[in-house]
Design an enzyme around this catalytic site. Structure first.
Site, PDB file in Angstrom:
ATOM      1  N   SER B 128       0.824  -1.207   0.000  1.00 44.70           N
ATOM      2  CA  SER B 128       0.000   0.000   0.000  1.00 44.70           C
ATOM      3  C   SER B 128       0.856   1.254   0.000  1.00 44.70           C
ATOM      4  O   SER B 128       1.963   1.275   0.547  1.00 44.70           O
ATOM      5  CB  SER B 128      -0.888   0.022   1.242  1.00 44.70           C
ATOM      6  OG  SER B 128      -1.685  -1.129   1.297  1.00 44.70           O
ATOM      7  N   GLU B 245      -3.621 -14.624   0.727  1.00 41.36           N
ATOM      8  CA  GLU B 245      -3.985 -13.826   1.888  1.00 41.36           C
ATOM      9  C   GLU B 245      -5.477 -13.912   2.162  1.00 41.36           C
ATOM     10  O   GLU B 245      -5.918 -14.042   3.296  1.00 41.36           O
ATOM     11  CB  GLU B 245      -3.560 -12.375   1.646  1.00 41.36           C
ATOM     12  CG  GLU B 245      -3.715 -11.492   2.840  1.00 41.36           C
ATOM     13  CD  GLU B 245      -3.100 -10.108   2.629  1.00 41.36           C
ATOM     14  OE1 GLU B 245      -2.935  -9.413   3.620  1.00 41.36           O
ATOM     15  OE2 GLU B 245      -2.811  -9.741   1.465  1.00 41.36           O
TER      16      GLU B 245
HETATM   17  C1  LIG Z   1      -4.573  -3.546  10.245  1.00 46.12           C
HETATM   18  C2  LIG Z   1      -4.129  -3.307   8.852  1.00 46.12           C
HETATM   19  C3  LIG Z   1      -3.001  -3.939   8.384  1.00 46.12           C
HETATM   20  C4  LIG Z   1      -2.557  -3.705   7.096  1.00 46.12           C
HETATM   21  N1  LIG Z   1      -1.408  -4.335   6.699  1.00 46.12           N
HETATM   22  C5  LIG Z   1      -0.905  -4.060   5.470  1.00 46.12           C
HETATM   23  C6  LIG Z   1       0.352  -4.605   5.074  1.00 46.12           C
HETATM   24  O1  LIG Z   1       0.974  -5.365   5.797  1.00 46.12           O
HETATM   25  N2  LIG Z   1       0.839  -4.270   3.876  1.00 46.12           N
HETATM   26  C7  LIG Z   1       0.175  -3.432   3.026  1.00 46.12           C
HETATM   27  O2  LIG Z   1       0.668  -3.187   1.954  1.00 46.12           O
HETATM   28  N3  LIG Z   1      -1.029  -2.899   3.368  1.00 46.12           N
HETATM   29  C8  LIG Z   1      -1.579  -3.190   4.570  1.00 46.12           C
HETATM   30  N4  LIG Z   1      -2.777  -2.639   4.948  1.00 46.12           N
HETATM   31  C9  LIG Z   1      -3.445  -1.705   4.050  1.00 46.12           C
HETATM   32  C10 LIG Z   1      -4.665  -2.285   3.339  1.00 46.12           C
HETATM   33  O3  LIG Z   1      -4.285  -3.211   2.371  1.00 46.12           O
HETATM   34  C11 LIG Z   1      -5.447  -1.108   2.764  1.00 46.12           C
HETATM   35  O4  LIG Z   1      -5.923  -0.370   3.855  1.00 46.12           O
HETATM   36  C12 LIG Z   1      -6.606  -1.514   1.894  1.00 46.12           C
HETATM   37  O5  LIG Z   1      -6.161  -2.077   0.691  1.00 46.12           O
HETATM   38  C13 LIG Z   1      -7.536  -0.340   1.604  1.00 46.12           C
HETATM   39  O6  LIG Z   1      -6.865   0.762   1.131  1.00 46.12           O
HETATM   40  P1  LIG Z   1      -7.053   2.192   1.798  1.00 46.12           P
HETATM   41  O7  LIG Z   1      -6.880   2.027   3.254  1.00 46.12           O
HETATM   42  O8  LIG Z   1      -6.184   3.130   1.074  1.00 46.12           O
HETATM   43  O9  LIG Z   1      -8.560   2.552   1.572  1.00 46.12           O
HETATM   44  P2  LIG Z   1      -9.232   3.140   0.239  1.00 46.12           P
HETATM   45  O10 LIG Z   1      -8.846   2.311  -0.925  1.00 46.12           O
HETATM   46  O11 LIG Z   1      -9.025   4.601   0.173  1.00 46.12           O
HETATM   47  O12 LIG Z   1     -10.758   2.822   0.565  1.00 46.12           O
HETATM   48  C14 LIG Z   1     -11.535   3.590   1.494  1.00 46.12           C
HETATM   49  C15 LIG Z   1     -12.960   3.074   1.411  1.00 46.12           C
HETATM   50  O13 LIG Z   1     -13.449   3.210   0.080  1.00 46.12           O
HETATM   51  C16 LIG Z   1     -13.890   1.968  -0.404  1.00 46.12           C
HETATM   52  N5  LIG Z   1     -13.604   1.835  -1.836  1.00 46.12           N
HETATM   53  C17 LIG Z   1     -12.471   2.057  -2.489  1.00 46.12           C
HETATM   54  N6  LIG Z   1     -12.589   1.738  -3.789  1.00 46.12           N
HETATM   55  C18 LIG Z   1     -13.840   1.273  -3.957  1.00 46.12           C
HETATM   56  C19 LIG Z   1     -14.589   0.763  -5.048  1.00 46.12           C
HETATM   57  N7  LIG Z   1     -14.059   0.619  -6.278  1.00 46.12           N
HETATM   58  N8  LIG Z   1     -15.854   0.382  -4.816  1.00 46.12           N
HETATM   59  C20 LIG Z   1     -16.411   0.497  -3.583  1.00 46.12           C
HETATM   60  N9  LIG Z   1     -15.761   0.952  -2.526  1.00 46.12           N
HETATM   61  C21 LIG Z   1     -14.493   1.340  -2.704  1.00 46.12           C
HETATM   62  C22 LIG Z   1     -13.106   0.956   0.377  1.00 46.12           C
HETATM   63  O14 LIG Z   1     -13.740  -0.307   0.363  1.00 46.12           O
HETATM   64  C23 LIG Z   1     -13.053   1.594   1.734  1.00 46.12           C
HETATM   65  O15 LIG Z   1     -14.254   1.322   2.407  1.00 46.12           O
HETATM   66  C24 LIG Z   1      -3.264  -2.861   6.242  1.00 46.12           C
HETATM   67  C25 LIG Z   1      -4.426  -2.236   6.696  1.00 46.12           C
HETATM   68  C26 LIG Z   1      -4.858  -2.441   7.983  1.00 46.12           C
HETATM   69  C27 LIG Z   1      -6.110  -1.763   8.449  1.00 46.12           C
END
Ligand SMILES: Cc1cc2nc3c(=O)[nH]c(=O)nc-3n(C[C@H](O)[C@H](O)[C@H](O)COP(=O)(O)OP(=O)(O)OC[C@H]3O[C@@H](n4cnc5c(N)ncnc54)[C@H](O)[C@@H]3O)c2cc1C
Lengths: 289, 379
Positions: B128, B245
């Site tokens: 991410s 995963e």
């Molecule tokens: C506890 C924890 C551990 C993590 N560990 C890792 C890790 O080890 N390595 C790593 O790389 N990442 C990690 N992550 C990150 C995780 O993979 C991302 O948080 C996740 O992919 C979502 O991205 P974002 O947080 O940027 O949310 P966003 O993508 O900005 O999304 C925000 C909201 O919008 C919604 N949304 C986005 N796009 C769409 C769509 N097309 N349709 C409908 N809804 C949508 C999402 O579902 C969400 O509800 C971790 C996250 C957490 C909370």
């Protein structure tokens, strides 16, 4: 360890599917609801030929679950749970013709007693068959009965399993028909199935059914109590019916549209052979001890 | 159709159970997201590995037991039933290792797998970015070719990397060809987190602990020998990790069955009929998950693939986890706000629908790839 249907079980499912898909079961069900049982009894005889009535005595609960999922998928009317699951176990032998049973308080009415050759209360013949009471599912013709007989736990559990499998089949059918519909129906210039609200709702139905199925098969194998299967299959099928109705819009709310057969059947089966509250309480007892 | 284990599987189960009973720490270890807890968990990994229980499905040459898929699930059931600690090594052994086995060179396998198995080197997944979450393929961190030194120079920023606060190595995707289309031109890199130019900044999570971190890259050199798979092929390589995963490996059913059993114990000690349904449903769903997993295992063992079913799985376990913990807090009543194992579990469960691909994205996958509904309009 192989937790999937084996080749014989898949063949059995396929043969039932072939029979039912060519049997105009919707027309059969509609006649049954209107009091014309002739087409339904012809289908009954053909299913009996396939061995559906002897599953409880000659096969395993897995085959029984396979058959009832098919009966649910095609909305086949008639007292199948009673004749093919409950009575053979409670009486200790396969039933002849069409039989039905009431088992108060969980099964207060005898289903299709007007069509049945024998009507039981528990393990004894009913002393009196009363009037028809209307069910939410018009294909379920319910009759109050008088009489007294003992109930049988093992038979009850098999009936619960059969009902769960029927719910699963009905839920799968509603989902399949809903997916077909949302790919065709257009609003605002696009298939409604391309809208995320619709997709997510149907995805949730897929997930619920996918996780109800292993409980039904697990209950058939004795891994979990039948009550667990009933709770999960009831919840999943009910979600399917609510979602199915919603994505169809007003057409889904009509009796004329075939989906109504499954929507009303699911509602009836959710409380048939033990309400969700009863089965949850039963599970809790078992778990907490 | 049957759920009976073979003689040898039963023997495997008995051996695992006996070892775990004798070795699982009596007291839960401190959180792996604290400095002390991290070390305590690494020590536990070492103990597991010394007895060859850390990576049971791996080849014996890499301290595994060549356990079958069935045995692996049996082991996981026993592991959580015994109340054994969460795996601090999970990013490495569950997410990266399958990729190293499939796409890594012999030299990479020999170099990385042994220390992964012993827990000596803990890995972090650096995918991410601040601007690339759900839309991971929009990531901007770059890799520039350095022919002279025989490698690549990384720049950019990764975030939310679990375990990175204390971990030793990271794996992540970088844009190596800015001209190529979004999903192409990405390359999969492995890098030590203490390399020159890398800065790790821990981020406190909802519970106050540094469970994840930001990772900054400033002209970080990575030799060709630390590229996993072919340059430009990173997306395809990485997506096999994503399948792992969401699918089987990250959340084995044993965790939920064990948690449901603890919930039943909690209900026995503080019975409140108002929450009885929650207890029953948690148990029933944990069993559904266990049985569903056996179905998946059968299909995979028969040569099937996980595919989009991993998304069905992920939505289910993440929602089950939250509901189960909410019920526990309901049963605890006013005590629920006080620090406890249930509260920790609850807080962690809240992240389930977010990580490993949000549940919204998983539902899109289920709808499009399983139900066959039209794809979303995307730019
Ligand atoms: C506890 C924890 C551990 C993590 N560990 C890792 C890790 O080890 N390595 C790593 O790389 N990442 C990690 N992550 C990150 C995780 O993979 C991302 O948080 C996740 O992919 C979502 O991205 P974002 O947080 O940027 O949310 P966003 O993508 O900005 O999304 C925000 C909201 O919008 C919604 N949304 C986005 N796009 C769409 C769509 N097309 N349709 C409908 N809804 C949508 C999402 O579902 C969400 O509800 C971790 C996250 C957490 C909370």
């Amino acid at each position: 360890m192989k937790f999937v249907l084996d080749a014989d079980q898949r063949d059995f499912a396929a043969s039932l599917d072939a029979l039912l898909s060519s049997s105009e079961t919707v027309a059969v069900a509609r006649s049954w609801a209107d009091g014309d049982s002739a087409p339904g009894l012809r289908l009954w005889a053909r299913l009996a030929e396939q061995g559906v009535l002897s599953l409880a005595t000659d096969a395993t609960p897995v085959e029984l679950a396979v058959a009832f999922e098919a009966l649910g998928r095609y909305a086949v009317p008639g007292p199948w749970v009673e004749s093919a699951a409950y009575l053979p176990v409670a009486l200790g032998h396969e039933v002849e013709g069409v039989a039905t049973v009431a088992l108060p308080p969980h099964v207060p009415y005898a289903l299709d007693a007007d069509v049945a050759d024998q009507v039981y209360v528990g393990d004894s013949l009913a002393t009196e068959v009363g009037d028809l009471v209307g069910s939410v599912d018009r294909t379920r013709r319910l009759f109050s009965v008088a009489g007294e007989g003992r109930s049988d736990d093992a038979a009850f559990d098999l009936a619960v399993l059969a009902t769960s499998a029927q719910l699963l089949g009905a839920g799968e059918r509603i989902l399949a028909d809903s997916v077909t519909y949302v790919k065709q129906r257009k609003q605002f210039g696009r298939e409604i199935g391309s809208y995320q609200a619709i997709k997510h709702a149907l995805a949730d139905v897929r997930i619920a059914l996918d996780f109800a199925r292993p409980l039904v098969l697990g209950a058939a194998l004795g891994e979990v109590p039948a009550s667990a299967a009933k709770v999960a299959a009831g919840d999943a099928a009910y979600l399917a019916s609510r979602t199915g109705l919603q994505v169809h819009g007003a057409i889904g709310y009509t009796q004329e549209f075939d989906l109504s057969l499954w929507i009303t059947k699911v509602r009836a089966l959710v409380t048939a052979w033990g309400t969700p509250a009863y089965h949850r309480a039963r599970l809790l007892d078992e778990l907490v001890g | 159709m049957d759920l009976t284990l073979s003689e040898s599987e039963l023997a495997f189960q008995a051996e695992a159970r006996a070892w775990l009973e004798a070795n699982v720490p009596a007291e839960p270890l401190p959180s792996m997201d604290t400095a002390d807890g991290f070390v305590a968990h690494q020590e536990w990994e070492k103990r597991l590995s010394d007895a060859r229980w850390s990576v049971v499905s791996w080849p014996t040459a890499y301290s595994g037991r060549e356990a079958s898929l069935v045995e692996w699930v049996v082991f996981e059931e026993e592991y959580y039933r015994a109340g054994a600690p969460g795996r601090v090594s999970q990013n490495g052994i569950f997410l990266l290792a399958p990729i190293v086995f499939d796409h890594g060179t012999q030299e990479q396998q020999d170099r990385f797998l042994p220390t992964m198995a012993t827990g000596e080197k803990i890995w972090a997944q650096c995918w991410s970015e601040p601007e690339a979450g759900s839309d991971l393929a929009s990531l901007r961190s770059t890799a520039q070719r350095d022919d002279e030194r025989g490698g690549w120079v990384l720049n950019g920023q990764k975030t939310w990397s679990s375990r990175a606060s204390f971990a030793h190595w990271g794996f992540g995707l970088f844009r190596s060809d800015p001209q190529a289309a979004r999903h192409h031109g990405l390359t999969y890199f492995l890098f030590p987190l203490d390399a020159d130019g890398i800065t790790v900044r821990p981020i406190a999570q909802l519970d106050g602990e540094a469970g994840f971190a930001e990772v900054f890259f400033e002209d970080v050199f990575v030799p060709d020998s630390d590229v996993l798979g072919a340059p430009g092929d990173g997306w395809r390589v990485a997506m096999s990790t994503a399948g792992n995963e969401r699918g089987l490996s990250l959340r084995s059913p044993g965790r939920f069955c064990a948690a449901a059993d603890r919930l039943i114990d909690l209900y026995r000690s503080t019975p409140d009929p108002a929450y009885a349904d929650g207890v029953v449903d948690a148990w029933t769903k944990a069993q559904a998950y266990r049985l569903y997993t056996w179905g998946t295992v059968t299909r995979l063992a028969d040569g099937g693939e996980m595919g989009a079913a991993g998304s069905v799985n992920k939505v289910f376990w993440s929602e089950l986890d939250i509901a189960l913990h909410e019920t526990a807090l309901d049963l605890l009543g006013p005590e629920a706000e006080v620090e406890s194992r249930w509260l920790d579990g609850y807080t962690f469960s809240l992240s389930g629908p977010i990580y490993a691909g949000t549940n919204e994205i998983q539902r899109n996958i289920v709808a499009e790839r399983i139900l066959g509904l039209p794809r979303e309009v995307r730019k």
